[in-house]
Design a protein around this motif. Structure first.
Motif, PDB file in Angstrom:
ATOM      1  N   MET A 329       0.849  -1.203   0.000  1.00  0.00           N
ATOM      2  CA  MET A 329       0.000   0.000   0.000  1.00  0.00           C
ATOM      3  C   MET A 329       0.877   1.243   0.000  1.00  0.00           C
ATOM      4  O   MET A 329       0.610   2.206  -0.713  1.00  0.00           O
ATOM      5  N   TRP A 330       1.954   1.172   0.786  1.00  0.00           N
ATOM      6  CA  TRP A 330       2.764   2.375   0.955  1.00  0.00           C
ATOM      7  C   TRP A 330       3.718   2.608  -0.189  1.00  0.00           C
ATOM      8  O   TRP A 330       4.114   3.727  -0.448  1.00  0.00           O
ATOM      9  N   ARG A 331       4.109   1.540  -0.878  1.00  0.00           N
ATOM     10  CA  ARG A 331       4.919   1.795  -2.064  1.00  0.00           C
ATOM     11  C   ARG A 331       4.054   2.451  -3.132  1.00  0.00           C
ATOM     12  O   ARG A 331       4.476   3.380  -3.811  1.00  0.00           O
ATOM     13  N   VAL A 332       2.830   1.981  -3.246  1.00  0.00           N
ATOM     14  CA  VAL A 332       1.923   2.590  -4.225  1.00  0.00           C
ATOM     15  C   VAL A 332       1.680   4.051  -3.844  1.00  0.00           C
ATOM     16  O   VAL A 332       1.748   4.944  -4.694  1.00  0.00           O
ATOM     17  N   VAL A 333       1.422   4.289  -2.566  1.00  0.00           N
ATOM     18  CA  VAL A 333       1.139   5.661  -2.142  1.00  0.00           C
ATOM     19  C   VAL A 333       2.344   6.560  -2.407  1.00  0.00           C
ATOM     20  O   VAL A 333       2.211   7.657  -2.952  1.00  0.00           O
ATOM     21  N   ASN A 334       3.533   6.081  -2.046  1.00  0.00           N
ATOM     22  CA  ASN A 334       4.703   6.938  -2.154  1.00  0.00           C
ATOM     23  C   ASN A 334       5.210   7.114  -3.560  1.00  0.00           C
ATOM     24  O   ASN A 334       5.716   8.162  -3.917  1.00  0.00           O
ATOM     25  N   GLN A 335       5.127   6.028  -4.358  1.00  0.00           N
ATOM     26  CA  GLN A 335       5.771   6.116  -5.656  1.00  0.00           C
ATOM     27  C   GLN A 335       4.803   6.364  -6.809  1.00  0.00           C
ATOM     28  O   GLN A 335       5.211   6.875  -7.838  1.00  0.00           O
ATOM     29  N   TYR A 336       3.576   5.947  -6.649  1.00  0.00           N
ATOM     30  CA  TYR A 336       2.694   5.985  -7.818  1.00  0.00           C
ATOM     31  C   TYR A 336       1.424   6.822  -7.641  1.00  0.00           C
ATOM     32  O   TYR A 336       0.845   7.287  -8.606  1.00  0.00           O
ATOM     33  N   MET A 337       0.972   6.998  -6.399  1.00  0.00           N
ATOM     34  CA  MET A 337      -0.373   7.538  -6.197  1.00  0.00           C
ATOM     35  C   MET A 337      -0.552   8.916  -6.825  1.00  0.00           C
ATOM     36  O   MET A 337      -1.568   9.188  -7.468  1.00  0.00           O
ATOM     37  N   ALA A 338       0.436   9.777  -6.639  1.00  0.00           N
ATOM     38  CA  ALA A 338       0.301  11.132  -7.162  1.00  0.00           C
ATOM     39  C   ALA A 338       0.163  11.109  -8.684  1.00  0.00           C
ATOM     40  O   ALA A 338      -0.603  11.877  -9.269  1.00  0.00           O
ATOM     41  N   THR A 339       0.919  10.206  -9.331  1.00  0.00           N
ATOM     42  CA  THR A 339       0.828  10.100 -10.787  1.00  0.00           C
ATOM     43  C   THR A 339      -0.480   9.449 -11.209  1.00  0.00           C
ATOM     44  O   THR A 339      -1.130   9.887 -12.159  1.00  0.00           O
ATOM     45  N   TYR A 340      -0.842   8.397 -10.485  1.00  0.00           N
ATOM     46  CA  TYR A 340      -2.069   7.678 -10.824  1.00  0.00           C
ATOM     47  C   TYR A 340      -3.296   8.581 -10.683  1.00  0.00           C
ATOM     48  O   TYR A 340      -4.096   8.728 -11.590  1.00  0.00           O
ATOM     49  N   ASN A 341      -3.443   9.115  -9.483  1.00  0.00           N
ATOM     50  CA  ASN A 341      -4.737   9.686  -9.115  1.00  0.00           C
ATOM     51  C   ASN A 341      -4.658  11.102  -8.559  1.00  0.00           C
ATOM     52  O   ASN A 341      -5.624  11.593  -7.989  1.00  0.00           O
ATOM     53  N   GLY A 342      -3.485  11.720  -8.705  1.00  0.00           N
ATOM     54  CA  GLY A 342      -3.373  13.092  -8.264  1.00  0.00           C
ATOM     55  C   GLY A 342      -3.974  14.029  -9.288  1.00  0.00           C
ATOM     56  O   GLY A 342      -4.291  13.611 -10.401  1.00  0.00           O
ATOM     57  N   PRO A 343      -4.181  15.299  -8.978  1.00  0.00           N
ATOM     58  CA  PRO A 343      -3.967  15.866  -7.651  1.00  0.00           C
ATOM     59  C   PRO A 343      -5.058  15.425  -6.681  1.00  0.00           C
ATOM     60  O   PRO A 343      -6.102  14.929  -7.094  1.00  0.00           O
ATOM     61  N   THR A 344      -4.790  15.619  -5.406  1.00  0.00           N
ATOM     62  CA  THR A 344      -5.722  15.139  -4.397  1.00  0.00           C
ATOM     63  C   THR A 344      -7.011  15.947  -4.439  1.00  0.00           C
ATOM     64  O   THR A 344      -7.018  17.097  -4.887  1.00  0.00           O
ATOM     65  N   PRO A 345      -8.119  15.367  -3.971  1.00  0.00           N
ATOM     66  CA  PRO A 345      -9.379  16.123  -3.935  1.00  0.00           C
ATOM     67  C   PRO A 345      -9.198  17.407  -3.116  1.00  0.00           C
ATOM     68  O   PRO A 345      -8.389  17.430  -2.189  1.00  0.00           O
ATOM     69  N   PRO A 351      -1.609  16.860   6.173  1.00  0.00           N
ATOM     70  CA  PRO A 351      -1.959  16.275   7.468  1.00  0.00           C
ATOM     71  C   PRO A 351      -1.239  16.944   8.649  1.00  0.00           C
ATOM     72  O   PRO A 351      -0.046  17.217   8.586  1.00  0.00           O
ATOM     73  N   VAL A 352      -2.028  17.212   9.686  1.00  0.00           N
ATOM     74  CA  VAL A 352      -1.486  17.746  10.930  1.00  0.00           C
ATOM     75  C   VAL A 352      -2.034  16.871  12.057  1.00  0.00           C
ATOM     76  O   VAL A 352      -3.243  16.619  12.114  1.00  0.00           O
ATOM     77  N   SER A 353      -1.157  16.413  12.916  1.00  0.00           N
ATOM     78  CA  SER A 353      -1.641  15.592  14.027  1.00  0.00           C
ATOM     79  C   SER A 353      -2.492  16.444  14.959  1.00  0.00           C
ATOM     80  O   SER A 353      -2.017  17.460  15.473  1.00  0.00           O
ATOM     81  N   PRO A 354      -3.741  16.076  15.178  1.00  0.00           N
ATOM     82  CA  PRO A 354      -4.593  16.883  16.056  1.00  0.00           C
ATOM     83  C   PRO A 354      -4.151  16.808  17.518  1.00  0.00           C
ATOM     84  O   PRO A 354      -4.561  17.624  18.325  1.00  0.00           O
ATOM     85  N   ILE A 355      -3.314  15.864  17.839  1.00  0.00           N
ATOM     86  CA  ILE A 355      -2.892  15.691  19.232  1.00  0.00           C
ATOM     87  C   ILE A 355      -1.626  16.488  19.511  1.00  0.00           C
ATOM     88  O   ILE A 355      -1.492  17.146  20.541  1.00  0.00           O
ATOM     89  N   THR A 356      -0.675  16.438  18.582  1.00  0.00           N
ATOM     90  CA  THR A 356       0.621  17.070  18.849  1.00  0.00           C
ATOM     91  C   THR A 356       0.831  18.330  18.020  1.00  0.00           C
ATOM     92  O   THR A 356       1.760  19.094  18.289  1.00  0.00           O
ATOM     93  N   GLY A 357       0.018  18.513  17.005  1.00  0.00           N
ATOM     94  CA  GLY A 357       0.208  19.675  16.134  1.00  0.00           C
ATOM     95  C   GLY A 357       1.305  19.491  15.108  1.00  0.00           C
ATOM     96  O   GLY A 357       1.623  20.410  14.350  1.00  0.00           O
ATOM     97  N   THR A 358       1.908  18.304  15.079  1.00  0.00           N
ATOM     98  CA  THR A 358       2.978  18.054  14.114  1.00  0.00           C
ATOM     99  C   THR A 358       2.428  18.092  12.691  1.00  0.00           C
ATOM    100  O   THR A 358       1.413  17.465  12.394  1.00  0.00           O
ATOM    101  N   ASN A 362       6.141  15.340   5.030  1.00  0.00           N
ATOM    102  CA  ASN A 362       6.430  14.263   4.080  1.00  0.00           C
ATOM    103  C   ASN A 362       5.165  13.819   3.344  1.00  0.00           C
ATOM    104  O   ASN A 362       5.243  13.168   2.319  1.00  0.00           O
ATOM    105  N   ALA A 363       4.002  14.150   3.922  1.00  0.00           N
ATOM    106  CA  ALA A 363       2.744  13.717   3.307  1.00  0.00           C
ATOM    107  C   ALA A 363       2.077  14.854   2.550  1.00  0.00           C
ATOM    108  O   ALA A 363       0.885  14.799   2.252  1.00  0.00           O
ATOM    109  N   ALA A 364       2.852  15.892   2.224  1.00  0.00           N
ATOM    110  CA  ALA A 364       2.261  17.057   1.565  1.00  0.00           C
ATOM    111  C   ALA A 364       1.615  16.682   0.233  1.00  0.00           C
ATOM    112  O   ALA A 364       0.571  17.219  -0.130  1.00  0.00           O
TER     113      ALA A 364
END
Lengths: 562, 204
Positions: A329-345, A351-358, A362-364
């Motif tokens: 799943m993660w190889r597809v997400v990291n290497q192919y997803m943006a090309t396959y199905n980007g741009p994102t909706p 993503p920002v962690s609602p708990i820590t604010g981080t 890397n997931a931009a």
């Protein structure tokens, strides 16, 4: 009268490995060295028009009459479309750096399992049809004409590659054998040849959402059973939301986590963690398979299956996607997803962690965060109340799953989590972990029981390293972050290192996680007795007022229960 | 000097020949790599074979051997060969080839033990008296009998390994849908789900 042969004569008389060159050695198709074929209906439902009935052991595979043209065009089309393929075909200098890096070669010692030679199975055909030297000089230039035997050879050997990409790491040109394997399997699909273990889940994911084709109502009920188990273990009732709109996070995990042992314990871990955090999330029965079975056989199918993640995030109005413990799943997400199905909706945000604010920079691009990153961040910010002593009976090692390790560099985060939840952590030897990790031997759709022998020898290098730490450091546990590993490693350890138990990372997190209002834990996630059960409650911050005083010591408590 | 000592003195040479017989059961292009790489993690098959045969060799020639260690070594070797696409006889057969190696080494009068070895004291040891032909023959038979015991044990291990594989295949199918089976049972369905299928396939 002939005499009985001596053992030496007997062994010499059995067909040994031939001294002939590899091109002259025809592949044998016999039980145990091929995957069962996909059913024609399954393939037809996915739009593969040349689906047909065939049996690997038959002489005739009922290929379409013009199969040679189909293959020629299939290769030509892919050479035009994938510049990488053209480069991989031309650039290899046969230095052999990859040869002894493949776990299938190390386990089988079959030369056609050297990545260089596996690629040569295709490259020789490419030379014949697409290079001048190959056309003119033929075999002298390493070229050969495609015939039905080669198709069988491809079906056998390209289904003995787990697309782990360990060889690519060592290749001076970075030839990606995984990509070659996918492309050859894609070409075989054009002839209607594919494995059932892959195509059945592909069809189910395409039609229903998860790899077993479980319908939403049954899926929800199955999750309720898991919540029953959580209640038994922790005394806390969790009611996870399904298909609900307007939640911040859409959580997608491989569907093996819903249905397969031991993935279910990891799934229970996710639910407990989210409950404890009060996370604003929803599950989905439509995007209920993060793993992408299509990625094993075809880029087009992979794209189609991958698309539902964004489609569902858009439909539900989520802000970002949290992904469970999965490998490919993660190889597809990291290497192919943006090309396959980007741009994102448009509704998806960084993503920002609602708990820590981080902010997960890397997931931009993909807006998807791996749960090991998410939990490592929580632990780093000291947001979890953990009692690693509950895992004190466990001496664990860490199996870097190929795709997260080599495909996205997820090396430190799971280790940070593991160290926080388990006091005894031992690494396997150098060169068998991290980027150089050995595959489980069953990745890329090889996780099917009819080739168990192949899987056992393919996984032997992994098991051999595990065996070393089991003997030397009494390791009795191996954690990993991939659903296929959780399915493939239990038989592997059962065969090679029976004393080792396999689990996901968040199963151990769940064992250690101290939840607000929970009962003293006496059982682990598998409802086996904890050798180091919780002592009488004394930490006031973790106890509800009414429980103080009622929480007796563990033994009397269990007597009461009995 | 007795037969055990004669064999122990030439351990590396004789063991090497035995290992070689095992490695020859692998393809030509691979066998070279298996001989040369000594890293147990980079060459797991070659090194497991070598390490196991070392223990077995000592047991066969009559050195003291712990039964547990010998069984573990044989187990490692057979477990590996049981899944390597060999026929059963190919898998365990090379064990027997040690007989020829020992016979040739012991009975051939030209292949005496190496002379003038350096003893532990640092002084050159005098070659010790070679046992009589009868003694050698007796020692040889004893070694071969021990090897036969190992072969019998190998038969047990091989069969157990194959049975384990088949059991694992069944267990895996169950594990892959454990929660589904549980769901079906709670619905009063048989695990096969013959009546009311819950899968998309059944409703298709």
């Amino acid at each position: 009268m002939p005499k009985m042969p001596t053992p030496a004569e007997l062994l010499a008389a059995t067909p040994a490995f031939p001294a002939k060159g590899w091109m002259d050695v025809k592949s044998e198709i016999r039980p145990g060295n091929y995957c069962y074929p996909a059913k024609p209906d399954t393939l037809l439902g996915l739009g593969f028009k040349r689906a047909h009935a065939w049996a690997p052991e038959d002489q005739d595979w009922n290929l379409p009459a013009n199969w040679e043209d189909i293959m020629y065009n299939a290769l030509k089309e892919r050479l035009d479309k994938h510049r990488s393929l053209k480069v991989f075909m031309d650039v290899c200098v046969r230095c052999g750096a990859c040869a002894d890096k493949c776990h299938f070669f190390l386990g089988t010692n079959d030369p056609k399992n050297m990545p260089v030679l596996r690629a040569e199975l295709l490259r020789s055909v490419y030379r014949k049809d697409f290079t001048l030297a190959g056309r003119l000089l033929g075999k002298v230039a390493g070229a050969r004409r495609l015939d039905a035997g080669i198709i069988k050879e491809w079906y056998s050997y390209f289904y003995q590659c787990s697309e782990c990409r360990r060889c690519s790491l060592y290749c001076p040109y970075g030839i990606d054998t995984a990509e070659l394997t996918v492309l050859v399997r894609e070409m075989l699909l054009e002839l209607g040849l594919a494995s059932n273990w892959i195509m059945d889940p592909v069809s189910n994911c395409n039609r229903t959402g998860n790899h077993l084709g479980i319908q939403p109502h049954a899926m929800k009920e199955i999750v309720e059973f898991l919540c029953d188990d959580i209640e038994t273990i922790t005394g806390i009732r969790i009611d996870p939301p399904f298909n609900e709109k307007g939640h911040e996070i859409l959580f997608i995990t491989p569907s093996g986590d819903y249905f397969a042992d031991p993935g279910i314990y990891t799934f229970m871990g996710y639910l407990m963690l989210f409950h404890e955090l009060g996370l604003d999330y929803t599950l989905s029965t439509y995007a209920s398979e993060g793993g992408n079975f299509g990625s094993f056989v075809s880029f087009d199918v992979a794209k189609k299956l991958n698309a539902k993640m964004y489609a569902e995030a858009e439909r539900l109005g989520s802000k970002w996607i949290l992904g469970g413990e999965c490998g490919h799943m993660w190889r597809v997400v990291n290497q192919y997803m943006a090309t396959y199905n980007g741009p994102t909706p448009p509704n998806l945000e960084q993503p920002v962690s609602p708990i820590t604010g981080t902010v997960f920079k890397n997931a931009a691009a993909t807006k998807m965060v791996h749960i090991a990153e998410f939990t490592a961040d929580l632990i780093h910010h000291d947001k979890l109340n953990l009692r690693p002593e509950r895992n004190n009976h466990i001496i664990t090692t860490w199996h870097d799953s190929c795709n997260p390790a080599r495909g996205m560099g997820l090396l430190e985060e799971p280790r940070a989590v593991l160290r926080a939840v388990c006091n005894n952590f031992v690494e396997m030897p150098e060169h068998t972990i991290r980027e150089e990790t050995f595959c489980c031997g069953s990745g890329s759709g090889l996780n099917t029981e009819e080739i168990m022998d192949i899987r056992m020898r393919g996984g032997f290098p992994r098991a051999n390293a595990l065996r070393y730490v089991a003997d030397k450091h009494n390791v009795n546990w191996m954690a990993c972050v991939c659903a296929l590993d959780r399915a493939a490693l239990p038989p592997l350890t059962e065969y090679w290192v029976p004393e080792v138990t396999v689990s996901g990372l968040h199963e151990l997190v769940a064992n250690a996680l101290v939840m607000k209002g929970e009962i003293p834990r006496t059982m682990d996630m598998r409802q086996e007795d904890l050798p180091f059960p919780d002592p009488e409650p004394e930490e006031p911050e973790t106890q509800e007022p009414e429980e103080i005083g009622t929480g007796a010591a563990t033994e009397p408590k269990s007597e009461e229960d009995a | 000097m007795n037969v055990t000592e004669m064999c122990a003195a030439r351990r590396e040479e004789l063991l090497g020949m035995w290992v070689e017989r095992f490695i020859s059961s692998y393809p030509l292009q691979s066998a070279g790599f298996m001989r040369t790489s000594t890293d147990p993690f980079a060459n797991p098959v070659g090194q497991t074979t070598r390490a196991s045969l070392g223990v077995l060799f000592d047991a066969v020639i009559g050195l003291d051997a712990s039964p547990r260690q010998v069984k573990a070594a044989l187990d490692d070797l057979i477990r590996l060969r049981a899944v390597q696409d060999f026929t059963p006889s190919q898998a365990v057969g090379p064990l027997f080839l040690l007989k020829d190696i020992l016979r040739t080494a012991l009975l051939d009068p030209d292949s005496a033990e190496p002379k003038g070895r350096m003893g532990q004291s640092g002084r050159e040891e005098l070659p010790r008296a070679r046992p009589s032909a009868g003694e050698i023959l007796d020692g040889c038979f004893e070694a071969e009998a021990r090897l036969d015991s190992l072969a019998l044990l190998a038969l047990d291990l091989y069969a157990a390994d194959r049975e384990r594989i088949f059991r694992m295949r069944v267990d895996e199918v169950k594990r892959a849908q454990s929660s589904l089976l549980r769901w079906a049972q709670r619905q009063g369905l048989s695990p096969e789900g013959s009546g009311n299928s819950c899968s998309g396939e059944g409703n298709a």
